[in-house]
Design a protein around this motif. Structure first.
Motif, PDB file in Angstrom:
ATOM      1  N   GLU A 230       0.825  -1.219   0.000  1.00  0.00           N
ATOM      2  CA  GLU A 230       0.000   0.000   0.000  1.00  0.00           C
ATOM      3  C   GLU A 230       0.857   1.266   0.000  1.00  0.00           C
ATOM      4  OE1 GLU A 230      -2.812  -0.183   3.221  1.00  0.00           O
ATOM      5  OE2 GLU A 230      -3.762  -1.974   2.377  1.00  0.00           O
ATOM      6  N   LEU A 231       2.134   1.105   0.351  1.00  0.00           N
ATOM      7  CA  LEU A 231       3.001   2.288   0.397  1.00  0.00           C
ATOM      8  C   LEU A 231       3.253   2.882  -0.992  1.00  0.00           C
ATOM      9  CD1 LEU A 231       5.700   1.076   2.952  1.00  0.00           C
ATOM     10  CD2 LEU A 231       3.797   2.651   3.361  1.00  0.00           C
ATOM     11  N   GLY A 232       3.206   2.026  -2.035  1.00  0.00           N
ATOM     12  CA  GLY A 232       3.507   2.495  -3.401  1.00  0.00           C
ATOM     13  C   GLY A 232       2.594   3.637  -3.819  1.00  0.00           C
ATOM     14  N   PRO A 233       1.255   3.380  -3.866  1.00  0.00           N
ATOM     15  CA  PRO A 233       0.353   4.470  -4.257  1.00  0.00           C
ATOM     16  C   PRO A 233       0.447   5.675  -3.319  1.00  0.00           C
ATOM     17  CG  PRO A 233      -0.822   2.350  -4.197  1.00  0.00           C
ATOM     18  CD  PRO A 233       0.575   2.083  -3.719  1.00  0.00           C
ATOM     19  N   LEU A 234       0.738   5.429  -2.048  1.00  0.00           N
ATOM     20  CA  LEU A 234       0.870   6.565  -1.112  1.00  0.00           C
ATOM     21  C   LEU A 234       2.091   7.414  -1.476  1.00  0.00           C
ATOM     22  CD1 LEU A 234      -0.021   4.704   2.227  1.00  0.00           C
ATOM     23  CD2 LEU A 234      -1.405   6.461   1.087  1.00  0.00           C
ATOM     24  N   MET A 235       3.179   6.747  -1.904  1.00  0.00           N
ATOM     25  CA  MET A 235       4.363   7.508  -2.335  1.00  0.00           C
ATOM     26  C   MET A 235       4.027   8.347  -3.569  1.00  0.00           C
ATOM     27  SD  MET A 235       7.293   4.610  -1.827  1.00  0.00           S
ATOM     28  CE  MET A 235       8.773   5.515  -2.003  1.00  0.00           C
ATOM     29  N   ASP A 236       3.308   7.718  -4.523  1.00  0.00           N
ATOM     30  CA  ASP A 236       2.940   8.461  -5.740  1.00  0.00           C
ATOM     31  C   ASP A 236       2.089   9.680  -5.393  1.00  0.00           C
ATOM     32  OD1 ASP A 236       4.285   6.522  -7.139  1.00  0.00           O
ATOM     33  OD2 ASP A 236       2.493   5.421  -7.768  1.00  0.00           O
ATOM     34  N   ALA A 237       1.140   9.494  -4.465  1.00  0.00           N
ATOM     35  CA  ALA A 237       0.259  10.605  -4.084  1.00  0.00           C
ATOM     36  C   ALA A 237       1.051  11.708  -3.379  1.00  0.00           C
ATOM     37  CB  ALA A 237      -0.852  10.090  -3.179  1.00  0.00           C
ATOM     38  N   ASN A 238       1.997  11.312  -2.539  1.00  0.00           N
ATOM     39  CA  ASN A 238       2.825  12.311  -1.835  1.00  0.00           C
ATOM     40  C   ASN A 238       3.690  13.076  -2.839  1.00  0.00           C
ATOM     41  OD1 ASN A 238       4.742  12.142   1.305  1.00  0.00           O
ATOM     42  ND2 ASN A 238       4.255  13.862   0.005  1.00  0.00           N
ATOM     43  N   HIS A 239       4.219  12.345  -3.846  1.00  0.00           N
ATOM     44  CA  HIS A 239       5.044  13.043  -4.857  1.00  0.00           C
ATOM     45  C   HIS A 239       4.205  14.079  -5.615  1.00  0.00           C
ATOM     46  CE1 HIS A 239       8.444  13.761  -7.440  1.00  0.00           C
ATOM     47  NE2 HIS A 239       7.650  13.659  -8.485  1.00  0.00           N
ATOM     48  N   ALA A 240       2.947  13.707  -5.960  1.00  0.00           N
ATOM     49  CA  ALA A 240       2.094  14.648  -6.706  1.00  0.00           C
ATOM     50  C   ALA A 240       1.872  15.926  -5.875  1.00  0.00           C
ATOM     51  CB  ALA A 240       0.761  13.983  -7.040  1.00  0.00           C
ATOM     52  N   LEU A 241       1.688  15.767  -4.569  1.00  0.00           N
ATOM     53  CA  LEU A 241       1.494  16.956  -3.719  1.00  0.00           C
ATOM     54  C   LEU A 241       2.778  17.777  -3.628  1.00  0.00           C
ATOM     55  CD1 LEU A 241      -0.742  15.308  -0.983  1.00  0.00           C
ATOM     56  CD2 LEU A 241      -1.428  17.153  -2.528  1.00  0.00           C
ATOM     57  N   LEU A 242       3.927  17.092  -3.607  1.00  0.00           N
ATOM     58  CA  LEU A 242       5.207  17.820  -3.573  1.00  0.00           C
ATOM     59  C   LEU A 242       5.422  18.577  -4.893  1.00  0.00           C
ATOM     60  CD1 LEU A 242       7.215  15.045  -1.737  1.00  0.00           C
ATOM     61  CD2 LEU A 242       6.931  17.384  -0.887  1.00  0.00           C
ATOM     62  N   GLN A 243       4.946  17.985  -5.995  1.00  0.00           N
ATOM     63  CA  GLN A 243       5.029  18.707  -7.281  1.00  0.00           C
ATOM     64  C   GLN A 243       4.206  19.993  -7.193  1.00  0.00           C
ATOM     65  OE1 GLN A 243       3.677  15.414  -9.758  1.00  0.00           O
ATOM     66  NE2 GLN A 243       5.596  15.469 -10.908  1.00  0.00           N
ATOM     67  N   GLU A 244       3.008  19.875  -6.594  1.00  0.00           N
ATOM     68  CA  GLU A 244       2.179  21.086  -6.455  1.00  0.00           C
ATOM     69  C   GLU A 244       2.849  22.136  -5.576  1.00  0.00           C
ATOM     70  OE1 GLU A 244      -2.059  21.187  -6.294  1.00  0.00           O
ATOM     71  OE2 GLU A 244      -2.125  19.001  -6.447  1.00  0.00           O
ATOM     72  N   SER A 248       9.477  19.686  -6.739  1.00  0.00           N
ATOM     73  CA  SER A 248      10.111  18.664  -7.572  1.00  0.00           C
ATOM     74  C   SER A 248      10.964  19.389  -8.618  1.00  0.00           C
ATOM     75  CB  SER A 248       9.079  17.736  -8.218  1.00  0.00           C
ATOM     76  OG  SER A 248       9.767  16.611  -8.745  1.00  0.00           O
ATOM     77  N   SER A 249      11.494  18.642  -9.570  1.00  0.00           N
ATOM     78  CA  SER A 249      12.311  19.236 -10.631  1.00  0.00           C
ATOM     79  C   SER A 249      12.254  18.266 -11.796  1.00  0.00           C
ATOM     80  CB  SER A 249      13.762  19.395 -10.160  1.00  0.00           C
ATOM     81  OG  SER A 249      14.356  18.110 -10.018  1.00  0.00           O
ATOM     82  N   PRO A 250      12.636  18.702 -12.994  1.00  0.00           N
ATOM     83  CA  PRO A 250      12.602  17.776 -14.140  1.00  0.00           C
ATOM     84  C   PRO A 250      13.439  16.525 -13.868  1.00  0.00           C
ATOM     85  CG  PRO A 250      12.996  20.024 -14.888  1.00  0.00           C
ATOM     86  CD  PRO A 250      13.020  20.067 -13.385  1.00  0.00           C
ATOM     87  N   GLY A 275      16.268  18.908  -6.236  1.00  0.00           N
ATOM     88  CA  GLY A 275      17.528  18.214  -6.485  1.00  0.00           C
ATOM     89  C   GLY A 275      17.617  17.168  -5.396  1.00  0.00           C
ATOM     90  N   GLY A 276      18.788  16.655  -5.153  1.00  0.00           N
ATOM     91  CA  GLY A 276      18.926  15.644  -4.098  1.00  0.00           C
ATOM     92  C   GLY A 276      18.361  14.302  -4.531  1.00  0.00           C
TER      93      GLY A 276
END
Ligand code: MEV
Length: 311
Positions: A230-244, A248-250, A275-276
């Motif tokens: 279940e952590l996979g989709p949660l990581m994807d959702a967290n990344h989308a919020l970090l993009q907002e 994030s970066s290219p 970065g990072g």
């Protein structure tokens, strides 16, 4: 000679929102570490040799607000030692600087512990953590304190700013690939930019941070009940919020997509961003393949790590 070592760290979920009081999950990364050796110096004063950051000098020649000088002076002040003995300090680290893996916090923690043991006055974890937090303020401006906390206690941490440390159970081990964009993460800048967004529309961003907080709670529950997939989709959702949040970066997005393309169950940036490093959740048998896909997509370095109860 006295020595001390401290691990790197990685934030699993909740970076940035943690600055605004939401919880975050972080774990130590023992594959990388900062090491400090302290011995008596033949010359008066306190001499620092830190080859990775090109420092070799007596500390009074560093600016008064330099993190290393501040840490050293604060340790002796806390111990009530007004005339420290002449010392020679060597600092080395395998944690890339400004990569989101807590290099600054690890150097501070190892330095605090080595100095306090050299004068036979070891400090408690709580004191080490408080001193390392002071140094983090110089690195990041308004740090939540998560980096120094996970590095000091060297165990999985469920962190809420200003609250006593809580750890969490890992019911079933899970494997992560950590990949470095090779681009320095300007944490002070990304934290400052998120603050500007928040100041311009607090209602919107408080709701966004609440969403991150919900993801962190769900992730903790998944880890504690062994439902690690279940952590996979949660990581994807967290990344989308970090993009907002614009952190994030290219390069980070490219690695996140490459990880997902290589079969990762989920992926996100980790730490301050821009970065990072990023993280990908993988089946243990597919970790090597995901790591080489990440290097082919431009990662400068990859670490495979298994998160388990006793790290
Ligand atoms: C940096 O490792 C994590 C941030 O959330 C900043 C902080 O918590 O101080 C971006």
């Amino acid at each position: 000679m006295t020595t001390a070592s401290a691990p790197g760290k990685v934030i699993l979920f909740g970076e940035h929102a943690v600055v605004y009081g939401r919880p975050a999950l972080a774990v130590p990364v023992t594959q990388v570490h900062a090491d400090v050796e302290v011995e008596d110096s033949p010359a008066p004063g306190i001499w620092v040799d830190a080859p990775e950051i090109s420092i070799r000098c007596e500390i009074s020649s560093l600016p008064a607000t330099h993190a290393l000088r501040t840490v050293i002076e604060n340790v002796f002040r806390t111990l009530g030692i007004s005339s420290p003995p002449p010392l020679q300090i060597r600092i080395t680290s395998t944690i890339p600087v400004a990569s989101g893996l807590g290099s600054g916090a690890a150097v501070s923690v190892a330095l605090i512990r080595a100095l306090s043991s050299t004068v036979n006055r070891p400090l408690s974890d709580e004191q080490v953590n408080a001193l390392a937090y002071e140094a983090e303020k110089l690195h990041h401006g308004t740090p939540s304190g998560i980096d120094n906390t996970v590095v000091t206690y060297a165990k999985p941490v469920y962190f809420v700013r200003g609250q006593p440390i809580q750890t969490f159970n890992v019911a079933r081990p899970f494997t992560l690939v950590i990949a470095d964009t090779g681009i320095p993460a300007p944490t002070r800048e990304s934290v400052g930019d998120v603050r500007k967004l928040w100041e311009a529309d607090k209602t919107k961003w408080e709701a966004m941070f609440d969403e991150v907080g919900g993801i962190v709670q769900a992730a903790r529950e998944a880890i504690e009940t062994g439902k690690t997939k279940e952590l996979g989709p949660l990581m994807d959702a967290n990344h989308a919020l970090l993009q907002e949040m614009t952190v994030s970066s290219p390069e980070l997005d490219r690695l996140v997509l490459a990880a997902r393309g290589a079969g990762a169950l989920g992926a996100k940036l980790s730490g301050g961003g821009r970065g990072g490093n990023m993280l990908a959740l993988v089946e243990p048998t597919e970790a090597e393949q995901a790591a080489s896909a990440l290097r082919a997509a431009g990662a400068k370095n990859t670490i495979i790590t298994t998160i388990e109860e006793k790290q």
